[in-house]
Scaffold this motif. Structure first.
Motif, PDB file in Angstrom:
ATOM      1  N   ARG A 334       0.850  -1.188   0.000  1.00 26.68           N
ATOM      2  CA  ARG A 334       0.000   0.000   0.000  1.00 26.68           C
ATOM      3  C   ARG A 334       0.891   1.245   0.000  1.00 26.68           C
ATOM      4  N   GLU A 335       0.248   2.411  -0.096  1.00 26.98           N
ATOM      5  CA  GLU A 335       1.010   3.664  -0.093  1.00 26.98           C
ATOM      6  C   GLU A 335       1.778   3.860   1.210  1.00 26.98           C
ATOM      7  N   ASP A 336       1.266   3.299   2.322  1.00 22.61           N
ATOM      8  CA  ASP A 336       1.945   3.469   3.612  1.00 22.61           C
ATOM      9  C   ASP A 336       3.063   2.452   3.822  1.00 22.61           C
ATOM     10  N   GLY A 346      -1.872  -2.317  -5.318  1.00 19.81           N
ATOM     11  CA  GLY A 346      -0.775  -1.570  -4.719  1.00 19.81           C
ATOM     12  C   GLY A 346       0.428  -1.616  -5.632  1.00 19.81           C
ATOM     13  N   GLU A 347       1.544  -1.043  -5.190  1.00 17.02           N
ATOM     14  CA  GLU A 347       2.747  -1.026  -6.020  1.00 17.02           C
ATOM     15  C   GLU A 347       3.469  -2.364  -5.947  1.00 17.02           C
ATOM     16  N   TYR A 376      11.420  -0.885  -6.280  1.00 16.63           N
ATOM     17  CA  TYR A 376      10.076  -0.325  -6.414  1.00 16.63           C
ATOM     18  C   TYR A 376       9.798  -0.127  -7.911  1.00 16.63           C
ATOM     19  N   LEU A 395       2.028   2.996 -12.575  1.00 20.07           N
ATOM     20  CA  LEU A 395       1.983   4.195 -11.761  1.00 20.07           C
ATOM     21  C   LEU A 395       2.818   5.288 -12.422  1.00 20.07           C
TER      22      LEU A 395
END
Length: 505
Positions: A334-336, A346-347, A376, A395
């Motif tokens: 997730r972003e967090d 998510g990424e 990433y 993204l």
């Protein structure tokens, strides 16, 4: 330490020197011939002043000479920089500057392009293929300079979302790690196997999964100068090809040829496809010939292939790309930074022995992409309950046409130079053949038209970057509260651009 591609070539030249190593347009080089010719090239490069660690660019389309020159560069201890033959001089200059190239080796027909690129900045030495072709003749030559396992041995340039080219570092260790991991499963590559390459040698699939993989494993690489679907189908059977890899349009074109129906594909054990979604009908056509196409997810920074569908799951899970490999792992966050739940977008993150140690002379991009041991990806995906990864979207703002990355920012910069262009946004348009193709959405004044935009782009960028769709509009493009163009809104408004507008080229 002699753990290099050059040391592998030396071994195969000693132990099975009469076996064909490379075949191009029916002309073959044995391992002994490949060893000696590349050794003489390496010696010549060193005599011209190239030292270990110097960057040497190799330009040109697929040919018999190109892979020999590339191996000669590696055996000279230099860092190989493959240069796209479709580059215009300004593009060639940009990569040469980023890499700090000290020599470019190219076919004679590219002499004008190279010379113009030299004139745009600091000079570099040049060597023409006409200078190295005569080196094919001569006595035995085992010349090579070994470099350390962690030393860079190649720089593979890939477009980034910022529009700036980034040189992905390949070391001796990462290249050999990629080969090692690819041989560990029953569905993987094997020593002595024959591969068919219908992709350009200058990109990751051609260089790493074609030339390096074959050379290290002592196999035979059949290199086609361009894709001829019917010819490729015949080669697969006549040469008992064990490995074929490429983007969906390659497998689609081959399967649509008349020769495909009667081709003997019983030897083909490794068929991997990636770079775009694969239609179930395409999977079925190859399955009817006894070949399970394995979809892959990867990127240049991860050696090209980070995960591939298992043969046993290729039909049950046709929209996934496997769950990693023996030593390569994949996860979605997730972003967090916390792990996403199964099915949650998510990424995608990757780690494994084939991941690059970083970008050439770009500490900022390296720190952003490589964190806590993970790469990433900048791609959006999901994992299912059993850890299979599914690619959802990018993204980062890239267009992938025929498996080649294009930075929209680069094209936007070129178009914005045209007098009368006020705003421009370049997005991906769907394309039956290439998967995606650039579309330019432009607001203009002073009568600028689509033809002028295409003509300007054609002078400055490679043909595959020139927009096939140009939409001229009067009203301003959508913007975010920050004032930046809203690419999300533009993509949504023109999500069917290929259906609503005609191609301009």
């Amino acid at each position: 330490m002699a753990a290099t591609v050059g040391s592998a070539l030396y071994w195969w030249a000693r132990t099975k020197g009469e076996q064909n190593a490379i075949i191009v347009a029916g002309e073959a080089l044995t391992y002994r011939e490949l060893q000696d010719w590349s050794g003489r090239i390496a010696r010549t490069i060193v005599e011209r002043g190239i030292e270990p660690g110097d960057r040497v660019g190799v330009l040109g389309p697929n040919s018999l000479t190109w892979p020999v020159v590339a191996l000669g560069v590696l055996k000279a201890g230099a860092v190989l920089v493959p240069l796209n033959p479709r580059f215009k001089p300004a593009e060639l200059r940009k990569v040469a500057d980023d890499a700090g190239v000290t020599m470019v080796i190219a076919p004679e027909e590219f002499a004008a392009t190279v010379e113009e690129a030299r004139g745009l900045g600091d000079t570099f030495d040049t060597l023409m293929f006409t200078d190295v072709v005569p080196l094919r003749e001569g006595g035995r030559d085992d010349f090579r300079i070994d470099i350390a396992p962690e030393d860079p041995t190649a720089l593979l340039f890939t477009s980034g979302s910022t529009g700036l080219s980034k040189g992905v570092i390949c070391t001796n260790r990462t290249l050999l790690n990629i080969v090692f991991e690819a041989t560990l499963t029953e569905e993987g590559f094997r020593p002595g196997s024959t591969s068919l390459l219908v992709l350009p040698l200058v990109f990751t699939p051609g260089l790493v999964w074609g030339l390096v993989m074959t050379t290290v494993l002592g196999g035979t690489l059949i290199i086609e100068k361009e894709l001829d679907p019917g010819r490729a189908a015949k080669i697969l059977g006549e040469h008992n090809v064990q490995a074929l890899f490429g983007v969906p349009l390659i497998f689609e074109a081959i399967s649509r040829s008349r020769e495909f129906e009667n081709a003997d594909l019983s030897s083909l054990r490794t068929a991997i496809v990636g770079g775009a979604a694969v239609a179930p009908a395409l999977l079925q056509r190859w399955a009817d010939k006894g070949v399970a196409l394995r979809q892959i997810y990867g990127m240049t920074e991860a050696g090209g292939v980070a995960t591939a569908t298992l043969v046993a799951e290729s039909f049950d899970h046709p929209d996934t790309c496997g769950s990693g490999s023996i030593f390569s792992e994949v996860k979605v966050i997730r972003e967090d930074g916390t792990d996403a739940a199964p099915g949650e977008e998510g990424e995608i993150l990757l780690r494994g022995p084939g991941v690059t140690p970083g970008y050439w002379n770009d500490a900022e991009s390296t720190a952003s992409a490589l964190r806590d041991g993970w790469l990433y990806s900048g791609d959006l995906g999901t994992l299912d309950e059993d850890g299979r990864v599914k690619f959802v979207d990018r993204l980062k703002d890239l267009i992938i046409t025929g498996g080649i990355n294009i930075s929209p920012v680069e094209i936007e910069r070129v178009i914005s130079e045209i007098p009368g262009v006020e705003e421009v946004a370049v997005i991906a348009a769907s394309d039956e053949r290439f998967g995606e193709t650039p579309a330019a959405i432009v607001t203009v004044k002073d009568g600028v038209d689509a033809a002028a935009i295409v003509e300007h782009c054609d002078r400055l960028v490679a043909d595959y970057k020139v927009p096939r769709y140009v939409v001229i509009r009067d009203e301003p493009l959508p913007r975010l509260p920050s004032g930046k163009l809203s690419k999300t809104a533009i993509r949504f408004e023109y999500r069917d651009v290929s259906e609503r507008f005609d191609k301009v080229r």
